[in-house]
Structure formats: C-alpha cells, structure tokens
Design a protein around this motif. Structure first.
Motif, mmCIF file in Angstrom:
data_model
loop_
_atom_site.group_PDB
_atom_site.id
_atom_site.type_symbol
_atom_site.label_atom_id
_atom_site.label_comp_id
_atom_site.label_asym_id
_atom_site.label_seq_id
_atom_site.Cartn_x
_atom_site.Cartn_y
_atom_site.Cartn_z
ATOM 1 N N GLN A 169 -8.892 -2.082 -14.798
ATOM 2 C CA GLN A 169 -10.284 -2.223 -14.382
ATOM 3 C C GLN A 169 -10.658 -1.134 -13.385
ATOM 4 O O GLN A 169 -9.808 -0.640 -12.640
ATOM 5 C CB GLN A 169 -10.528 -3.596 -13.745
ATOM 6 N N LEU A 170 -11.931 -0.780 -13.371
ATOM 7 C CA LEU A 170 -12.465 0.181 -12.405
ATOM 8 C C LEU A 170 -13.492 -0.530 -11.536
ATOM 9 O O LEU A 170 -14.346 -1.269 -12.048
ATOM 10 C CB LEU A 170 -13.094 1.371 -13.118
ATOM 11 N N PHE A 171 -13.416 -0.290 -10.228
ATOM 12 C CA PHE A 171 -14.318 -0.905 -9.267
ATOM 13 C C PHE A 171 -15.008 0.196 -8.467
ATOM 14 O O PHE A 171 -14.334 1.073 -7.917
ATOM 15 C CB PHE A 171 -13.560 -1.835 -8.325
ATOM 16 N N ALA A 172 -16.339 0.140 -8.399
ATOM 17 C CA ALA A 172 -17.118 1.148 -7.680
ATOM 18 C C ALA A 172 -17.691 0.541 -6.403
ATOM 19 O O ALA A 172 -18.218 -0.580 -6.418
ATOM 20 C CB ALA A 172 -18.250 1.672 -8.560
ATOM 21 N N TYR A 173 -17.593 1.302 -5.310
ATOM 22 C CA TYR A 173 -18.109 0.878 -4.012
ATOM 23 C C TYR A 173 -19.015 1.977 -3.453
ATOM 24 O O TYR A 173 -18.773 3.169 -3.687
ATOM 25 C CB TYR A 173 -16.970 0.627 -3.025
ATOM 26 N N ALA A 174 -20.025 1.568 -2.699
ATOM 27 C CA ALA A 174 -20.913 2.549 -2.069
ATOM 28 C C ALA A 174 -20.163 3.287 -0.973
ATOM 29 O O ALA A 174 -19.554 2.659 -0.092
ATOM 30 C CB ALA A 174 -22.145 1.855 -1.495
ATOM 31 N N MET A 175 -20.187 4.601 -1.019
ATOM 32 C CA MET A 175 -19.483 5.402 -0.026
ATOM 33 C C MET A 175 -20.030 5.173 1.377
ATOM 34 O O MET A 175 -19.285 5.210 2.364
ATOM 35 C CB MET A 175 -19.574 6.884 -0.387
ATOM 36 N N SER A 176 -21.310 4.893 1.515
ATOM 37 C CA SER A 176 -21.926 4.775 2.835
ATOM 38 C C SER A 176 -21.691 3.424 3.487
ATOM 39 O O SER A 176 -21.655 3.321 4.718
ATOM 40 C CB SER A 176 -23.434 5.033 2.729
ATOM 41 N N THR A 177 -21.519 2.357 2.684
ATOM 42 C CA THR A 177 -21.442 1.010 3.244
ATOM 43 C C THR A 177 -20.234 0.207 2.773
ATOM 44 O O THR A 177 -19.908 -0.828 3.370
ATOM 45 C CB THR A 177 -22.696 0.210 2.882
ATOM 46 N N GLY A 178 -19.581 0.617 1.697
ATOM 47 C CA GLY A 178 -18.496 -0.159 1.119
ATOM 48 C C GLY A 178 -18.963 -1.290 0.227
ATOM 49 O O GLY A 178 -18.144 -2.069 -0.278
ATOM 50 N N THR A 179 -20.264 -1.403 0.003
ATOM 51 C CA THR A 179 -20.796 -2.472 -0.833
ATOM 52 C C THR A 179 -20.286 -2.334 -2.268
ATOM 53 O O THR A 179 -20.391 -1.257 -2.855
ATOM 54 C CB THR A 179 -22.334 -2.437 -0.840
ATOM 55 N N PRO A 180 -19.735 -3.408 -2.859
ATOM 56 C CA PRO A 180 -19.345 -3.333 -4.274
ATOM 57 C C PRO A 180 -20.564 -3.075 -5.156
ATOM 58 O O PRO A 180 -21.600 -3.731 -5.009
ATOM 59 C CB PRO A 180 -18.742 -4.711 -4.545
ATOM 60 N N LEU A 181 -20.455 -2.112 -6.076
ATOM 61 C CA LEU A 181 -21.585 -1.723 -6.917
ATOM 62 C C LEU A 181 -21.450 -2.246 -8.342
ATOM 63 O O LEU A 181 -22.379 -2.838 -8.874
ATOM 64 C CB LEU A 181 -21.711 -0.194 -6.931
ATOM 65 N N TRP A 182 -20.304 -2.014 -8.950
ATOM 66 C CA TRP A 182 -20.123 -2.432 -10.334
ATOM 67 C C TRP A 182 -18.647 -2.332 -10.697
ATOM 68 O O TRP A 182 -17.844 -1.783 -9.936
ATOM 69 C CB TRP A 182 -20.975 -1.600 -11.301
ATOM 70 N N SER A 183 -18.324 -2.862 -11.853
ATOM 71 C CA SER A 183 -16.961 -2.762 -12.352
ATOM 72 C C SER A 183 -17.009 -2.596 -13.861
ATOM 73 O O SER A 183 -18.027 -2.890 -14.505
ATOM 74 C CB SER A 183 -16.147 -4.001 -11.970
ATOM 75 N N ALA A 184 -15.920 -2.117 -14.443
ATOM 76 C CA ALA A 184 -15.856 -1.887 -15.888
ATOM 77 C C ALA A 184 -14.399 -1.839 -16.306
ATOM 78 O O ALA A 184 -13.505 -1.600 -15.486
ATOM 79 C CB ALA A 184 -16.563 -0.584 -16.271
ATOM 80 N N THR A 185 -14.167 -2.063 -17.573
ATOM 81 C CA THR A 185 -12.825 -1.896 -18.119
ATOM 82 C C THR A 185 -12.517 -0.408 -18.213
ATOM 83 O O THR A 185 -13.225 0.343 -18.872
ATOM 84 C CB THR A 185 -12.727 -2.541 -19.509
ATOM 85 N N CYS A 186 -11.466 0.018 -17.528
ATOM 86 C CA CYS A 186 -11.140 1.446 -17.479
ATOM 87 C C CYS A 186 -9.728 1.592 -16.928
ATOM 88 O O CYS A 186 -9.494 1.333 -15.744
ATOM 89 C CB CYS A 186 -12.141 2.190 -16.600
ATOM 90 N N ALA A 187 -8.799 1.972 -17.771
ATOM 91 C CA ALA A 187 -7.407 2.071 -17.347
ATOM 92 C C ALA A 187 -7.177 3.238 -16.400
ATOM 93 O O ALA A 187 -6.396 3.156 -15.458
ATOM 94 C CB ALA A 187 -6.504 2.191 -18.571
ATOM 95 N N GLN A 188 -7.836 4.360 -16.651
ATOM 96 C CA GLN A 188 -7.725 5.528 -15.785
ATOM 97 C C GLN A 188 -9.018 6.319 -15.901
ATOM 98 O O GLN A 188 -9.714 6.247 -16.915
ATOM 99 C CB GLN A 188 -6.532 6.395 -16.168
ATOM 100 N N ALA A 189 -9.359 7.054 -14.861
ATOM 101 C CA ALA A 189 -10.651 7.724 -14.839
ATOM 102 C C ALA A 189 -10.558 9.052 -14.108
ATOM 103 O O ALA A 189 -9.681 9.266 -13.274
ATOM 104 C CB ALA A 189 -11.700 6.836 -14.168
#
Length: 377
Positions: A169-189
């Motif tokens: 899984q891939l998890f995205a966070y806002a660089m400025s605040t650390g707020t979780p933004l979204w996630s997706a199935t992704c083994a490597q990116a």
C-alpha cells in the motif's frame, strides 16, 4: 541470623537498584537537542571540492547537512564545511531505529521502525508535526548512512506530499502538516519532476490521487531521479520507450530508448559519452566514454568522468563550463561512485573501493575513512 537478614536485604537493594538503572537506560525515550544559531545562508562558491566526510549528508535547501545513524538524526552547517561539524540540532529515539530521511524545502521528514513520521524544521531543529504510519524497516545505512538519506526504502517525495509504501500500500501525507491525504494499492513507487506518483498499476497526481491517463502502459523504469527515487526526469515504459516526465503530460523522448541512456536538464547522455537533445535527438556534445550523469544543478548537467573529474555542462550546447578533480586531498582516483546527491549548488558522492567485497560491513568495501566527498557547484 541478623547478619543473614542484613545480607539478604542488601542483595535486594542492589537488585532493585540494578533494575531501576536498567529501566532508566532501556526504557523508551526521545531526546531533541537544539542550539540557536542564525539559519545558515547558502554560500556562493566557484565550483570546487570543499570537503570529505565519513558519513553521507542529506543536503537540505543548500544550507544544512543532515546525517543518519541507527537511532539518531542530526544536522550541521554550512554545506561546504571541510569536515563534520558540531550538530546544530539532533533528534534521538530509543529503541526505535531510523528507517529513512527525505526533505522538501527546509522540512526534514524522518521515518522510524515503529511507523512514526516526524517532520523537523531544518533551520531551527523544532518538530513541526508528527503522525503514526505503517511500521518501517530497521536501519539499513551501514557505515555511511547513504542508503538511509539518499535511497530510503519506502519513502518518497512528490510536490506537496511525502509518500510511504508498506505492505503493498501507498500512503500520502501533506508535507506541511502531516495530514493523511490518500492511499492506494502500490507495492513500490517513484515520483516524477511534475509531482506525479508512478506505481506498477498506474500513475497518480501526488496531491489529489487523480489518475493520470496520459501515461503509456508500464511497467516503468525510472530515469534521471533525485535522491529517494523522487523527482525523476524521465522513464521507460513497458515497451522500453523513453519519456520525459518534467511536465504534467509525458513527452516522448526517442533518445531515452537506449537502455544505457539517462537524462538531466533536457540532455540525454549515453554510456559512450554521446549527448543529444532529449526531444529532437540533435547532437550536442561528446564526453569521455563511461562518463556518468549525476544530475542537474541549477540548469547545468553534472557529470563524473572515468578519471573522476567533475564536469558542469550547458544542456543547450553540451559545452563544458566548469571542471575540477573530485578530491580534496591526494588519495588517487581509483574508486567507484556509490550513491550520491546533487542540488542546485552542491553535490556529494560516496566513494567505494574498486575491488570491494559484497558486504558493505566488511573492511575494504569503502574507498577510505572519509569516503564521502562534497563539492560546491
């Protein structure tokens, strides 16, 4: 009887003291230590070698150097210091281990084995935000820490986001605040210079998770990336065709079809040293065969020749505008480049012994004690 009781009581007191001391030493703990110097300014330098270090620095904002060890992150300044200086800040955790480091602007984000992401202001050493994420690997930096600061496992940067991959899984966070933004199935990116996230299953906008349909089918091979497999300038698709990824829509680059070619600042260079325009294929220059493209620095192409001379080239013409030997003291040039980082005004490269063993922890793997060389560009 009283002597026996006294001895027993003394033994209990000693045992209790040992337990207390052990707990104080081994209990989970964190230490954030800072000093308060003025934020170091970038130095305007003529291109030359500036220092040699025993550990690999993550150069942040061309102003500070951040180092990784098993349980600590620390920073010094300035970037062109000849050796490692006293830390301007440090952050230590126990018993967690440091998994990786990335940076965007002045923000330094560390990932830890328990999954915590901790963002620190590089100028002040103060914690900006902190979130819990998926657990990470232990420290894999070996002696220099280069894998942790320049090639962290499962940690990427794309525009306004910091990205973590774990468990497919891939998890995205806002660089400025650390707020979780979204996630997706992704083994490597890996990420592109246009702030897109490239997964085996598809390509997404880093800020919104919107799929980018204009990319050709994968699987993809990244080309011309910054540290942490981020801000890649190009890729090869599943058919081996080259594409530039510096704009929202990928641009076809036939010169990148060559498996030995890479790209920096719009210039494609092959292993034979032949350089061409990335789009038109027009010839630009011929560098010594075996020259390696290290990256782009403020619109200039940075190359390392087999003789370990650093070249700065104009991508419009391919002409060399500066060159110098990449050594501070006379140690010879018989070394292999390991990992490296190039910024707008500095670069650092890890030097490996040419006849090294396979294990980085085995003596003789690195070229010298101070095996990382730093230069101003």
């Amino acid at each position: 009887m009283s002597r026996v009781l006294l001895r027993s009581l003394f033994a209990l007191v000693v045992a209790a003291a040992a337990v207390l001391i052990g707990w104080r030493v081994l209990k989970p703990a964190e230490v954030l230590a800072t000093v308060a110097p003025p934020y170091p300014t970038a130095h305007a330098e003529h291109p030359h070698t500036t220092g040699q270090l025993g550990i690999a620095p993550l150069i942040v904002g061309d102003k500070i150097r951040v180092y990784a060890s098993k349980r600590q992150v620390r920073a010094d300044a300035p970037v062109d210091a000849e050796t490692v200086y006293t830390a301007i800040w440090s952050f230590r955790r126990w018993p967690e281990q440091l998994s990786g480091l990335v940076a965007s602007g002045a923000t330094v984000v560390s990932r830890w084995s328990d999954g915590d992401l901790v963002a620190i202001d590089g100028g002040t050493g103060k914690i900006i935000w902190r979130v819990s994420g998926p657990s990470g690997p232990g420290f894999e930096g070996h002696r220099t820490g280069s894998a942790t600061v320049w090639a962290p496992a499962g940690l990427r940067v794309a525009g306004p986001s910091v990205l973590v991959t774990a468990g497919g899984q891939l998890f995205a966070y806002a660089m400025s605040t650390g707020t979780p933004l979204w996630s997706a199935t992704c083994a490597q990116a890996f990420t592109t210079a246009a702030a897109q996230v490239v997964c085996p299953s598809g390509v997404y906008d880093a800020g919104s998770r919107t799929p980018v349909a204009s990319f050709p089918p994968g699987p993809y091979t990244p080309v011309g990336c910054d540290v942490a497999s981020s801000s890649c300038a190009g890729l090869r698709d599943g058919s081996g065709h080259g594409w530039l990824t510096t704009s929202p829509e990928p641009v076809r680059s036939a010169p990148l079809d060559r498996p030995d070619a890479t790209v920096a600042a719009g210039l494609v260079v092959s292993a034979d040293g032949h350089a061409v325009d990335a789009v038109t294929g027009a010839a630009r220059h011929d560098y010594p065969a075996g020259s390696r493209v290290l990256g782009a620095a403020a619109g200039r192409v940075v190359l390392l020749t087999p003789g370990r001379t650093l070249l700065l080239a104009d991508p419009r013409t391919g002409a060399v505008i500066a060159s110098f030997p990449l050594e501070l003291v006379r140690e010879g040039t018989r070394w292999d480049p390991g990992r490296w980082q190039v910024t707008d005004h500095h670069m650092a490269v890890e030097r490996l012994a040419p006849d090294r063993p396979d294990d980085p922890d085995t003596p003789g793997y690195y070229f010298s004690v101070d095996t990382v060389v730093v230069a101003a560009l």
